[in-house]
Enzyme design. Structure first.
Site, PDB file in Angstrom:
ATOM      1  N   ARG A 261      -2.444 -71.774 -74.708  1.00  0.00           N
ATOM      2  CA  ARG A 261      -1.009 -71.795 -74.964  1.00  0.00           C
ATOM      3  C   ARG A 261      -0.380 -70.456 -74.602  1.00  0.00           C
ATOM      4  O   ARG A 261      -0.869 -69.410 -75.016  1.00  0.00           O
ATOM      5  CB  ARG A 261      -0.753 -72.125 -76.437  1.00  0.00           C
ATOM      6  N   ARG A 276      -2.260 -66.658 -84.138  1.00  0.00           N
ATOM      7  CA  ARG A 276      -1.564 -67.217 -82.967  1.00  0.00           C
ATOM      8  C   ARG A 276      -2.166 -66.593 -81.716  1.00  0.00           C
ATOM      9  O   ARG A 276      -1.982 -65.408 -81.456  1.00  0.00           O
ATOM     10  CB  ARG A 276      -0.074 -66.900 -83.060  1.00  0.00           C
TER      11      ARG A 276
END
Length: 428
Positions: A261, A276
């Site tokens: 991502r 993250r």
RNA sequence: GGAGGUGUCGCCUAGUCUGGUUUAUGGCGCCCGCCUGCUAAGCGGGUUGAGGGUUCAACCCCUCUCGCGGGUUCAAAUCCCGCCACCUCCGCCA
């Protein structure tokens, strides 16, 4: 893509769903008029084409003068057919473009509004009181460093920000979680899968990730391939262009794959540690079923997630995600959020979505029913175990005063029976 | 990367050279019916999918659909071009 018939028959329902997502209602009227234009152009083309075919049949058997006359007539007609076809193709494309930009019709039970308008459905487990226990909780990066399980500095050196190495017990912890997740999934009736993480645009687009989420996807221009952000992509595309026998449903798959991502637009958010990251591994559940069964299946996927987090002895809550935060494909989404002690709040660990027939319409996945009927399949997905966040939650919630980490009982067999992870000695 | 071959309805398959009377053949499977203590077998019928029109709905009518996309032609499964997938061989790499 939503059902064009629903758009035509009950546009108010689509309008209402758009409103609850906080998105354009006017697009529904654009679509309705594009649909009218499209159907008119289809009728016009088909009328001409039918005439052309009729004449063609006569030409096949005609002789001499009669044949010459027919040829002259139909030559002119051929040009008209060609023009009408061009008009139709254009009208069709215009309708299709609008149609594919429309998100799925949000479930009426999904709360209206955006990211902060979720509704808490359940709460599980007990949050530890570290003050009462007499020590200050360390965050996952501190613990991971003490245990020599996580190395973000070298991750950054080698690959940049938001990359990490799992080392030693950290690496073993991932393998243990994966093994445990895959075994459980198989017992629940999922077929274990290891899918490709690099896919063509068809798969990426078909699952709805090249729309509003496109900026978050890694693209390899030299080969026009995409790195998947979740194995939902290859699993949804697995049965693309197929007709599934209704009796073979539900088909449940559990895939282990890396996820990539770009995290565009999240600059400065969750920069510490491995909450993250640009790359992580994940075990994902995916189901093909009928629209009718999809709602019960959604609850089932949620129950597996609940069971999983409970087995890991993590305190968590379940939220009903608001319509505006569903993503294009889903009609409803439940997130399981684990308590993160050092952040003092719940954070997403797993997420399950019912995409109804939205992805199937794009990927052309149909079900043949008992009466010979066909309908698009319904697809659902749910996280079983996203590795870094799970490791994060395990470390923080099960830490002890000396920096050791207790291993939940269910996970112990996958770590050679170890019940505790202890800080490594000094030195490299 | 190079050479050759293949791709037809859920599966298998005929048709492609030689464009038109093909509504794409036949088999398997599946569905319905008949027959038979039951089942199987046998017999008869049906069975690609998508879209449009009509309709309460269905029947019905029409268009598209032979890997995908273009082209030639009055007309394309059939001829031409591009792409994709699979198979065989060669080269390269793990």
């Amino acid at each position: 893509m939503i059902d064009p018939r629903l758009l035509r028959d009950d546009p108010d329902r689509v309008r209402a769903a758009q409103a609850r997502r906080g998105e354009s209602v006017a697009v529904v009227d654009d679509l309705l008029s594009a649909d009218v234009t499209r159907r008119e152009s289809i009728a016009a083309f088909e009328r001409l084409r039918a005439e052309q075919k009729q004449l063609g049949k006569q030409i096949a058997t005609a002789q001499g003068d009669k044949r010459a006359t027919l040829l002259a007539r139909t030559k002119d007609l051929a040009a008209q057919v060609k023009d009408a076809e061009a008009v139709q193709t254009e009208a069709d494309a215009a309708f299709h473009t609008l149609m594919t930009s429309l998100p799925n019709v949000a479930d009426e039970r999904a709360p209206a509004g955006g990211e902060d308008d979720y509704v808490v459905l359940e709460q599980h487990g007990t949050i530890r009181d570290f003050d009462a226990e007499g020590f200050t909780a360390r965050d996952h990066l501190e613990l991971g460093t003490l245990l020599k399980a996580i190395d973000v500095e070298r991750g950054a050196k080698v690959s940049g920000a938001r990359f990490y190495f799992l080392t030693g017990v950290g690496a073993m912890l991932e393998l243990a979680l994966v093994q445990m997740a895959m075994e459980r999934a198989e017992q629940w009736g999922f077929t274990p899968m290891i899918p490709p993480a690099l896919v063509r645009s068809r798969a990426m687009d078909g699952t709805g990730f090249l729309g509003q989420a496109a900026a978050d996807v890694y693209h390899l221009p030299a080969d026009d391939m995409y790195l998947v952000g979740t194995s939902e992509v290859p699993l949804a595309a697995y049965h693309s262009d197929e007709m599934l026998d209704g009796s073979s449903l539900p088909r449940r798959y559990a895939a282990f794959s890396p996820c990539f991502r770009r995290e565009a637009g999240s600059y400065g958010k969750d920069t510490r540690g491995i909450f993250r990251v640009h790359w992580f591994d994940k075990v994902e559940m995916f189901t093909y079923t009928t629209l009718e069964e999809s709602y019960a299946e959604h609850e089932r996927l949620l129950s597996y997630e609940r069971e999983w987090l409970t087995a890991l002895e993590l305190p968590f809550r379940v939220i009903d995600v608001a319509a505006g935060d569903l993503g294009a494909s889903a009609v409803r989404k439940f997130d399981c959020e684990a308590w993160i002690p050092t952040q003092g709040r719940y954070r997403e660990l797993t997420s399950t979505s019912n995409c109804t027939q939205f992805q199937s319409r794009r990927l052309d996945i149909r079900v043949r029913g008992t009466g010979g009927t066909t309908e698009p399949a319904a697809t659902l997905n749910g996280t079983l175990c996203a590795i870094p966040r799970t490791i994060l939650a395990l470390l923080e919630n099960h830490q002890l005063a000396d920096g050791s980490v207790r291993v939940p009982q269910a996970l112990q067999p996958y770590l050679q029976g170890r019940d505790e992870l202890k800080p490594a000695g000094s030195g490299e």
